[in-house]
Enzyme design. Structure first.
Site, PDB file in Angstrom:
ATOM      1  N   ARG A 123       0.813  -1.216   0.000  1.00  0.00           N
ATOM      2  CA  ARG A 123       0.000   0.000   0.000  1.00  0.00           C
ATOM      3  C   ARG A 123       0.845   1.262   0.000  1.00  0.00           C
ATOM      4  O   ARG A 123       0.315   2.358  -0.025  1.00  0.00           O
ATOM      5  CB  ARG A 123      -0.874  -0.013   1.255  1.00  0.00           C
ATOM      6  CG  ARG A 123      -2.351   0.084   0.984  1.00  0.00           C
ATOM      7  CD  ARG A 123      -3.013  -0.009   2.337  1.00  0.00           C
ATOM      8  NE  ARG A 123      -4.408   0.287   2.336  1.00  0.00           N
ATOM      9  CZ  ARG A 123      -5.359  -0.616   2.129  1.00  0.00           C
ATOM     10  NH1 ARG A 123      -5.063  -1.848   1.830  1.00  0.00           N
ATOM     11  NH2 ARG A 123      -6.614  -0.258   2.231  1.00  0.00           N
ATOM     12  N   ARG A 147     -18.552  -2.234   8.086  1.00  0.00           N
ATOM     13  CA  ARG A 147     -17.243  -1.977   8.695  1.00  0.00           C
ATOM     14  C   ARG A 147     -17.206  -0.570   9.261  1.00  0.00           C
ATOM     15  O   ARG A 147     -17.734   0.352   8.659  1.00  0.00           O
ATOM     16  CB  ARG A 147     -16.148  -2.127   7.632  1.00  0.00           C
ATOM     17  CG  ARG A 147     -15.676  -3.551   7.478  1.00  0.00           C
ATOM     18  CD  ARG A 147     -14.836  -3.747   6.280  1.00  0.00           C
ATOM     19  NE  ARG A 147     -13.854  -2.680   6.045  1.00  0.00           N
ATOM     20  CZ  ARG A 147     -12.968  -2.709   5.045  1.00  0.00           C
ATOM     21  NH1 ARG A 147     -12.952  -3.740   4.215  1.00  0.00           N
ATOM     22  NH2 ARG A 147     -12.119  -1.738   4.884  1.00  0.00           N
ATOM     23  N   ARG A 171     -21.451  -0.812   1.326  1.00  0.00           N
ATOM     24  CA  ARG A 171     -20.862  -2.145   1.504  1.00  0.00           C
ATOM     25  C   ARG A 171     -21.266  -2.789   2.839  1.00  0.00           C
ATOM     26  O   ARG A 171     -21.275  -2.157   3.875  1.00  0.00           O
ATOM     27  CB  ARG A 171     -19.330  -2.025   1.447  1.00  0.00           C
ATOM     28  CG  ARG A 171     -18.616  -3.314   1.755  1.00  0.00           C
ATOM     29  CD  ARG A 171     -17.226  -3.311   1.245  1.00  0.00           C
ATOM     30  NE  ARG A 171     -16.324  -2.447   2.000  1.00  0.00           N
ATOM     31  CZ  ARG A 171     -15.039  -2.291   1.680  1.00  0.00           C
ATOM     32  NH1 ARG A 171     -14.537  -2.911   0.627  1.00  0.00           N
ATOM     33  NH2 ARG A 171     -14.274  -1.514   2.396  1.00  0.00           N
ATOM     34  N   ARG A 204      -9.550   7.554   3.925  1.00  0.00           N
ATOM     35  CA  ARG A 204      -8.943   6.402   3.241  1.00  0.00           C
ATOM     36  C   ARG A 204      -8.626   6.725   1.782  1.00  0.00           C
ATOM     37  O   ARG A 204      -7.596   6.331   1.258  1.00  0.00           O
ATOM     38  CB  ARG A 204      -9.877   5.188   3.318  1.00  0.00           C
ATOM     39  CG  ARG A 204      -9.812   4.516   4.681  1.00  0.00           C
ATOM     40  CD  ARG A 204     -11.036   3.688   4.937  1.00  0.00           C
ATOM     41  NE  ARG A 204     -11.165   2.570   4.023  1.00  0.00           N
ATOM     42  CZ  ARG A 204     -12.330   1.981   3.751  1.00  0.00           C
ATOM     43  NH1 ARG A 204     -13.436   2.415   4.312  1.00  0.00           N
ATOM     44  NH2 ARG A 204     -12.363   0.960   2.940  1.00  0.00           N
TER      45      ARG A 204
HETATM   46  P1  ADP Z   1      -9.978  -1.044   1.767  1.00  0.00           P
HETATM   47  O1  ADP Z   1      -9.046  -1.490   0.703  1.00  0.00           O
HETATM   48  O2  ADP Z   1     -11.389  -1.169   1.383  1.00  0.00           O
HETATM   49  O3  ADP Z   1      -9.632   0.299   2.346  1.00  0.00           O
HETATM   50  P2  ADP Z   1      -8.850  -2.968   3.580  1.00  0.00           P
HETATM   51  O4  ADP Z   1      -9.663  -4.010   4.199  1.00  0.00           O
HETATM   52  O5  ADP Z   1      -7.858  -3.364   2.573  1.00  0.00           O
HETATM   53  O6  ADP Z   1      -9.896  -1.959   3.002  1.00  0.00           O
HETATM   54  O7  ADP Z   1      -8.084  -2.135   4.709  1.00  0.00           O
HETATM   55  C1  ADP Z   1      -8.738  -1.595   5.836  1.00  0.00           C
HETATM   56  C2  ADP Z   1      -7.750  -0.829   6.680  1.00  0.00           C
HETATM   57  O8  ADP Z   1      -6.707  -1.716   7.145  1.00  0.00           O
HETATM   58  C3  ADP Z   1      -7.002   0.284   5.983  1.00  0.00           C
HETATM   59  O9  ADP Z   1      -7.729   1.490   5.938  1.00  0.00           O
HETATM   60  C4  ADP Z   1      -5.734   0.384   6.811  1.00  0.00           C
HETATM   61  O10 ADP Z   1      -5.952   1.058   8.017  1.00  0.00           O
HETATM   62  C5  ADP Z   1      -5.438  -1.078   7.147  1.00  0.00           C
HETATM   63  N1  ADP Z   1      -4.561  -1.711   6.129  1.00  0.00           N
HETATM   64  C6  ADP Z   1      -4.905  -2.689   5.272  1.00  0.00           C
HETATM   65  N2  ADP Z   1      -3.866  -3.031   4.503  1.00  0.00           N
HETATM   66  C7  ADP Z   1      -2.830  -2.264   4.888  1.00  0.00           C
HETATM   67  C8  ADP Z   1      -1.499  -2.136   4.475  1.00  0.00           C
HETATM   68  N3  ADP Z   1      -0.979  -2.874   3.482  1.00  0.00           N
HETATM   69  N4  ADP Z   1      -0.706  -1.238   5.102  1.00  0.00           N
HETATM   70  C9  ADP Z   1      -1.190  -0.490   6.078  1.00  0.00           C
HETATM   71  N5  ADP Z   1      -2.447  -0.536   6.524  1.00  0.00           N
HETATM   72  C10 ADP Z   1      -3.272  -1.421   5.936  1.00  0.00           C
END
Ligand code: ADP
Length: 314
Positions: A89, A159, A128, A170
């Protein structure tokens, strides 16, 4: 074998499509978000640390996420490939991932970008609903008649980070930290853009098409075939030149060890005298594992350092 990353804004459909590809190709979806939510639910130390950042729509620290991902990738079901969803990310995570995978001779094969307009993304996130037990994703406009998950019967919920104010944060984080990865993977020749709007089946079909072997013009000439099949260009671009020989050697050694284990094991099935050799090979396999562990740790350390540095800058 399929080692891919799904890239895209929150709500672009990565999770939904990853679940579909997982069923089709038999490789696991590895979602950093699901791993984190699970840690929060189980109230592990790591989960407690991650909770606040997640609720605020911020990224969880690279150190925590990398730890979870590394552990998940080492599970047996990921040996034949994986679909990474939500990871990497930011550029530090991308670098750490590539080192981790190159060290074990399993570089990424493709990065699929699910391209969706921001307006559609916001609408999707706000509507969602997710299954508490299996994480299947639904939209309020198309909930199962029972009100429960049609996959496992689990309870559906919204969520906490799908509330409007958090959604904005986000998306902002995606723009500033994750979007630059599009260029990164483009430069590495790994990026494939897939239109993420339309019917679910249609999008899945587009993704499968994007994953199909490259067009003929990209195919190597017959003579060069054995070399080109290994896709060395990708590894070469992403790996620092100085490190290359070490990684190559480790890879070679791994293959050698594997072959040796096989041969010796076959022999020892007949001859008890081969016991000593088995011990020897096992020892060298152990050593190799240690090496992989050591270099992974190094990568993590570096990532943590970088994250700290970045934090200080802010
Ligand atoms: P979305 O892609 O719909 O935002 P995710 O389920 O992938 O949802 O992620 C939810 C939250 O989890 C993010 O907003 C972040 O806080 C955390 N998160 C997920 N993946 C990562 C990552 N690779 N690095 C840092 N934080 C993460």
């Amino acid at each position: 074998m399929m080692r891919i990353v799904l890239l895209g804004a929150p709500g672009s459909g990565k999770g939904t499509q990853a679940q579909r590809l997982q069923a089709k190709f038999g490789v696991p979806q590895i979602s950093s978000g699901d791993l984190l939510r699970d840690a929060v639910k189980r109230q592990t130390e790591l989960g407690m640390k991650a909770k606040a950042a997640m609720e605020a729509g911020q990224l969880v620290s690279d150190e925590i996420v990398l730890g979870l991902i590394r552990e998940r990738l080492s599970q047996p079901d990921a040996a034949n490939g994986f679909i990474l969803d939500g990871f990497p990310r930011n550029s530090e995570q991308a670098t750490a991932l590539s080192s981790l995978l190159n060290d074990v001779g399993q570089p990424l094969e493709a990065v699929l970008l699910l391209d969706v307009k921001p307006a559609a993304v916001i609408a999707r996130l706000a509507s969602r609903r997710v299954c508490k037990s299996c994480s299947k994703v639904f939209s309020v406009s198309a909930l199962p008649a029972s009100g429960n998950c049609d996959n496992c019967g689990g309870e559906l919920y919204q969520r906490s980070d799908d509330k409007e104010d958090v959604i904005a944060k986000r998306l902002e984080v995606y723009q500033s930290q994750t979007k630059p990865l599009i260029d990164h993977y483009k430069q590495l020749g790994l990026l494939r853009v897939v239109k993420g709007e339309g019917a679910l089946d249609q999008i899945t079909a587009r993704m499968e098409a994007a994953l199909a072997p490259p067009k003929p013009k990209a195919e190597p000439k017959p003579k060069a075939a054995p070399k080109a099949e290994k896709k060395p260009a990708v590894v070469a671009v992403e790996t620092a030149p100085a490190k290359q020989p070490v990684k190559k050697a480790a890879k070679k050694k791994a293959a050698k060890t594997k072959a040796a284990v096989k041969t010796v094991a076959a022999k020892s099935a007949k001859k008890p005298a081969a016991k000593k050799s088995v011990k020897k090979v096992k020892k060298s396999a152990k050593k190799l594992k240690k090496q992989v562990k050591k270099s992974t740790k190094k990568v993590e350390k570096k990532a943590t350092k970088q994250a700290k540095k970045a934090k200080k800058k802010k």
